[in-house]
Write a protein that holds these residues in place. Sequence first.
Motif, PDB file in Angstrom:
ATOM      1  N   ALA A 142       0.823  -1.054   0.190  1.00 19.13           N
ATOM      2  CA  ALA A 142      -0.133   0.105  -0.046  1.00 19.13           C
ATOM      3  C   ALA A 142       0.742   1.032   0.061  1.00 19.13           C
ATOM      4  CB  ALA A 142      -0.938   0.162   1.233  1.00 19.13           C
ATOM      5  N   VAL A 143       0.784   2.106  -1.215  1.00 19.80           N
ATOM      6  CA  VAL A 143       1.640   3.269  -1.396  1.00 19.80           C
ATOM      7  C   VAL A 143       1.118   4.452  -1.243  1.00 19.80           C
ATOM      8  CG1 VAL A 143       3.425   4.383  -2.926  1.00 19.80           C
ATOM      9  CG2 VAL A 143       3.453   1.752  -2.622  1.00 19.80           C
ATOM     10  N   LEU A 144       1.187   5.175  -0.334  1.00 25.12           N
ATOM     11  CA  LEU A 144       0.690   6.627  -0.401  1.00 25.12           C
ATOM     12  C   LEU A 144       1.476   7.667  -1.035  1.00 25.12           C
ATOM     13  CD1 LEU A 144      -1.812   8.681   0.623  1.00 25.12           C
ATOM     14  CD2 LEU A 144      -0.338   8.838   2.861  1.00 25.12           C
ATOM     15  N   ILE A 145       0.819   8.283  -1.751  1.00 24.32           N
ATOM     16  CA  ILE A 145       1.667   9.548  -2.418  1.00 24.32           C
ATOM     17  C   ILE A 145       0.975  10.616  -2.423  1.00 24.32           C
ATOM     18  CG2 ILE A 145       2.475  10.374  -4.908  1.00 24.32           C
ATOM     19  CD1 ILE A 145       2.172   7.238  -5.698  1.00 24.32           C
ATOM     20  N   HIS A 146       1.509  11.636  -1.441  1.00 29.87           N
ATOM     21  CA  HIS A 146       0.767  12.982  -1.372  1.00 29.87           C
ATOM     22  C   HIS A 146       1.284  13.765  -2.766  1.00 29.87           C
ATOM     23  CE1 HIS A 146      -0.330  13.010   3.098  1.00 29.87           C
ATOM     24  NE2 HIS A 146       0.937  12.296   3.215  1.00 29.87           N
ATOM     25  N   GLY A 147       0.427  14.723  -2.851  1.00 34.27           N
ATOM     26  CA  GLY A 147       0.506  15.626  -4.029  1.00 34.27           C
ATOM     27  C   GLY A 147       0.647  14.743  -5.328  1.00 34.27           C
ATOM     28  N   ALA A 148      -0.275  13.843  -5.836  1.00 34.86           N
ATOM     29  CA  ALA A 148       0.124  12.956  -6.796  1.00 34.86           C
ATOM     30  C   ALA A 148      -0.197  13.648  -8.001  1.00 34.86           C
ATOM     31  CB  ALA A 148      -0.837  11.678  -6.261  1.00 34.86           C
ATOM     32  N   SER A 149      -0.733  14.871  -7.952  1.00 31.29           N
ATOM     33  CA  SER A 149      -1.020  15.504  -9.215  1.00 31.29           C
ATOM     34  C   SER A 149       0.104  16.197  -9.788  1.00 31.29           C
ATOM     35  CB  SER A 149      -2.439  16.181  -9.307  1.00 31.29           C
ATOM     36  OG  SER A 149      -2.048  17.449  -8.330  1.00 31.29           O
ATOM     37  N   GLY A 150       1.195  16.368  -9.140  1.00 27.52           N
ATOM     38  CA  GLY A 150       2.320  17.189  -9.540  1.00 27.52           C
ATOM     39  C   GLY A 150       3.226  16.408 -10.498  1.00 27.52           C
ATOM     40  N   GLY A 151       4.363  17.138 -10.696  1.00 23.13           N
ATOM     41  CA  GLY A 151       5.397  16.402 -11.616  1.00 23.13           C
ATOM     42  C   GLY A 151       5.946  15.208 -10.973  1.00 23.13           C
ATOM     43  N   VAL A 152       6.394  15.065  -9.676  1.00 22.43           N
ATOM     44  CA  VAL A 152       6.981  13.832  -9.015  1.00 22.43           C
ATOM     45  C   VAL A 152       5.775  13.021  -8.723  1.00 22.43           C
ATOM     46  CG1 VAL A 152       8.342  13.173  -7.113  1.00 22.43           C
ATOM     47  CG2 VAL A 152       9.134  15.144  -8.215  1.00 22.43           C
ATOM     48  N   GLY A 153       4.847  13.528  -8.227  1.00 20.17           N
ATOM     49  CA  GLY A 153       3.428  12.796  -8.044  1.00 20.17           C
ATOM     50  C   GLY A 153       3.050  11.861  -9.097  1.00 20.17           C
ATOM     51  N   THR A 154       2.677  12.551 -10.218  1.00 23.81           N
ATOM     52  CA  THR A 154       2.232  11.911 -11.392  1.00 23.81           C
ATOM     53  C   THR A 154       3.224  10.676 -11.884  1.00 23.81           C
ATOM     54  OG1 THR A 154       3.235  13.374 -12.621  1.00 23.81           O
ATOM     55  CG2 THR A 154       0.722  13.612 -12.461  1.00 23.81           C
ATOM     56  N   ALA A 155       4.493  10.998 -11.847  1.00 27.02           N
ATOM     57  CA  ALA A 155       5.491  10.017 -12.032  1.00 27.02           C
ATOM     58  C   ALA A 155       5.645   8.793 -11.031  1.00 27.02           C
ATOM     59  CB  ALA A 155       6.918  10.594 -11.943  1.00 27.02           C
ATOM     60  N   ALA A 156       5.348   9.130  -9.880  1.00 22.60           N
ATOM     61  CA  ALA A 156       5.223   8.123  -8.737  1.00 22.60           C
ATOM     62  C   ALA A 156       4.003   7.323  -8.770  1.00 22.60           C
ATOM     63  CB  ALA A 156       5.326   8.688  -7.249  1.00 22.60           C
ATOM     64  N   VAL A 157       3.024   7.952  -9.374  1.00 19.69           N
ATOM     65  CA  VAL A 157       1.839   7.096  -9.386  1.00 19.69           C
ATOM     66  C   VAL A 157       1.752   6.023 -10.792  1.00 19.69           C
ATOM     67  CG1 VAL A 157      -0.648   7.198 -10.368  1.00 19.69           C
ATOM     68  CG2 VAL A 157       0.164   8.641  -8.412  1.00 19.69           C
ATOM     69  N   GLN A 158       2.508   6.604 -11.517  1.00 21.81           N
ATOM     70  CA  GLN A 158       2.662   5.573 -12.720  1.00 21.81           C
ATOM     71  C   GLN A 158       3.784   4.572 -12.483  1.00 21.81           C
ATOM     72  OE1 GLN A 158       2.994   7.538 -16.555  1.00 21.81           O
ATOM     73  NE2 GLN A 158       2.926   9.543 -15.552  1.00 21.81           N
ATOM     74  N   TRP A 159       5.010   4.696 -11.485  1.00 11.53           N
ATOM     75  CA  TRP A 159       5.680   3.856 -11.411  1.00 11.53           C
ATOM     76  C   TRP A 159       5.278   2.753 -10.481  1.00 11.53           C
ATOM     77  CZ3 TRP A 159      10.046   2.997 -13.802  1.00 11.53           C
ATOM     78  CH2 TRP A 159      10.980   4.028 -14.142  1.00 11.53           C
ATOM     79  N   ALA A 160       4.392   3.299  -9.563  1.00  7.51           N
ATOM     80  CA  ALA A 160       3.896   2.284  -8.262  1.00  7.51           C
ATOM     81  C   ALA A 160       2.692   1.400  -9.077  1.00  7.51           C
ATOM     82  CB  ALA A 160       3.482   2.969  -7.241  1.00  7.51           C
ATOM     83  N   ALA A 161       1.999   2.101  -9.892  1.00  7.55           N
ATOM     84  CA  ALA A 161       0.873   1.184 -10.430  1.00  7.55           C
ATOM     85  C   ALA A 161       1.491   0.025 -11.309  1.00  7.55           C
ATOM     86  CB  ALA A 161      -0.156   2.086 -11.435  1.00  7.55           C
ATOM     87  N   ALA A 162       2.566   0.520 -12.001  1.00  9.15           N
ATOM     88  CA  ALA A 162       3.053  -0.437 -13.120  1.00  9.15           C
ATOM     89  C   ALA A 162       3.799  -1.575 -12.381  1.00  9.15           C
ATOM     90  CB  ALA A 162       4.414   0.438 -13.971  1.00  9.15           C
ATOM     91  N   ALA A 163       4.358  -1.378 -10.967  1.00  7.21           N
ATOM     92  CA  ALA A 163       4.991  -2.263 -10.245  1.00  7.21           C
ATOM     93  C   ALA A 163       4.269  -3.088  -9.435  1.00  7.21           C
ATOM     94  CB  ALA A 163       5.890  -1.631  -9.369  1.00  7.21           C
ATOM     95  N   GLY A 164       2.792  -2.884  -9.576  1.00 10.02           N
ATOM     96  CA  GLY A 164       1.674  -3.789  -8.844  1.00 10.02           C
ATOM     97  C   GLY A 164       1.579  -3.335  -7.151  1.00 10.02           C
ATOM     98  N   CYS A 165       1.839  -2.250  -7.156  1.00 11.66           N
ATOM     99  CA  CYS A 165       1.600  -1.652  -5.798  1.00 11.66           C
ATOM    100  C   CYS A 165       0.022  -1.283  -5.736  1.00 11.66           C
ATOM    101  CB  CYS A 165       2.306  -0.452  -5.273  1.00 11.66           C
ATOM    102  SG  CYS A 165       4.094  -1.001  -5.389  1.00 11.66           S
ATOM    103  N   GLU A 166      -0.701  -1.189  -4.422  1.00 15.47           N
ATOM    104  CA  GLU A 166      -1.868  -0.529  -4.434  1.00 15.47           C
ATOM    105  C   GLU A 166      -1.552   0.974  -3.904  1.00 15.47           C
ATOM    106  OE1 GLU A 166      -6.037  -0.962  -1.808  1.00 15.47           O
ATOM    107  OE2 GLU A 166      -4.157  -2.311  -1.250  1.00 15.47           O
TER     108      GLU A 166
END
Length: 319
Positions: A142-166
Motif C-alpha cells: 500500500a503506497v501513499l503518494i502525497h501531492g500525486a497530481s504534481g510532477g513527481v507525484g504523477t511519475a510516482a503514481v505511474q511507477w507504483a501502479a506499473a510495479a503492482g502496488c496498491e
Amino acid sequence: MKAIRVHEGGGPEVLRLEEVGDPSVGPGEVLVRMKAAGVNPVETYIRAGGYMPVTYPYTPGSDGAGEVAAVGDGVTSVKPGDRVYTTGSLTGTYAELALCQETQVHPLPDACDFTQGAALYVPYCTAYRALFQLGHARPGDAVLIHGASGGVGTAAVQWAAAAGCEVFGTAGTENGRKLVAELGAHHVLNHTEAGYLDKGLELTGGSGFTVIIEMLANVNLMKDLSVVAKGGRIIVVGNRGTLEFNARDAMRRDATITGMLLFNAPEDAMRESYAALFAGLSQRTLRPVIGQKFALADAPRAHEAVMAPGSQGKIVLLP
C-alpha cells in the motif's frame, strides 16, 4: 543565444532573459539545441539563495530535451541530429543551447515529444529512487503518494501502479484527482478534506501504508506517522519549513523516515533509474504529463506556477 541568467539570489524577478555567447564544445561534451526545459521546485530554492552554493551569474535548469547540435572529441553515444533528453547540464537548460557532459544526454524514446522529454529527469528519477531504491516498494504494498497530481507525484503514481502496488494518491482539486485516477491510482483522496488520511487508513483495512512518498513534510509528517504501517517507510521528497513531531510514533511502528535529494544518488543508482525509465517509456507504462508551458522569457511566471498549489503535471519552458 538567449538564456535565463541569475545574477543574485531573490524572487522570481531575478530570472532575466539575456543574450549570451554560444557554448563551445570540448572533449566528451555534447551541445544540445533545447526544444523544452523542465522547471522544478528545487530550482526556485536555488534561485532564492542559501540552498546550495552557486557562482553568479548562472543559468538554471537540469531537465530538458532537444536535438544534438554538436559533439566533442571522444563522444560516441550520440551524434548531431539525435533526439535526446538531459539529466543535468554544464551550462543550464533554461537556454536555447545547453552544454552537457556525454553522460548527461540520453536517447529520447519515439513515444515522447520534446516537452515530455523535459519532464523526465528530476520527476521520474526522484520518484523511482524514492519508491524503489529507498522505499523498497514491492507488488502488493500500500503506497501513499502525497501531492500525486504534481510532477513527481504523477511519475510516482505511474511507477507504483506499473510495479503492482496498491496506489493511494492525494490531490487538492477535482481535476487533479481525476488525473491521478487516470494515471492508475486505485484510491484518490482529497487532501483538503479533514480526516482524509483516516479514510485512507480504513481503505488499508487498518494496517496502514507500507510506503509514503512525502512532498510537504512540514505539513504532513506528523500525520504520516499515525497512518504508516508497522515497519513502514516514509520518504521525504519535499519540505518547506520546520516541524515538531513525537518520535514515539515512529518507535511504536518501527517506522523509518528517510530524506532524499536526487543529486546525492550514486552513479549506479542513476544508471538503474535511466534503464528503468527508458523501458517504461518504450513500453508506454510511463506517460509524462505536461501541465503548463511558458515561453523562455516567462521563466519568472513559471517559477511562481511551480510553487502554487493545485499543480497538474510538469511545467516546461519553450526556448
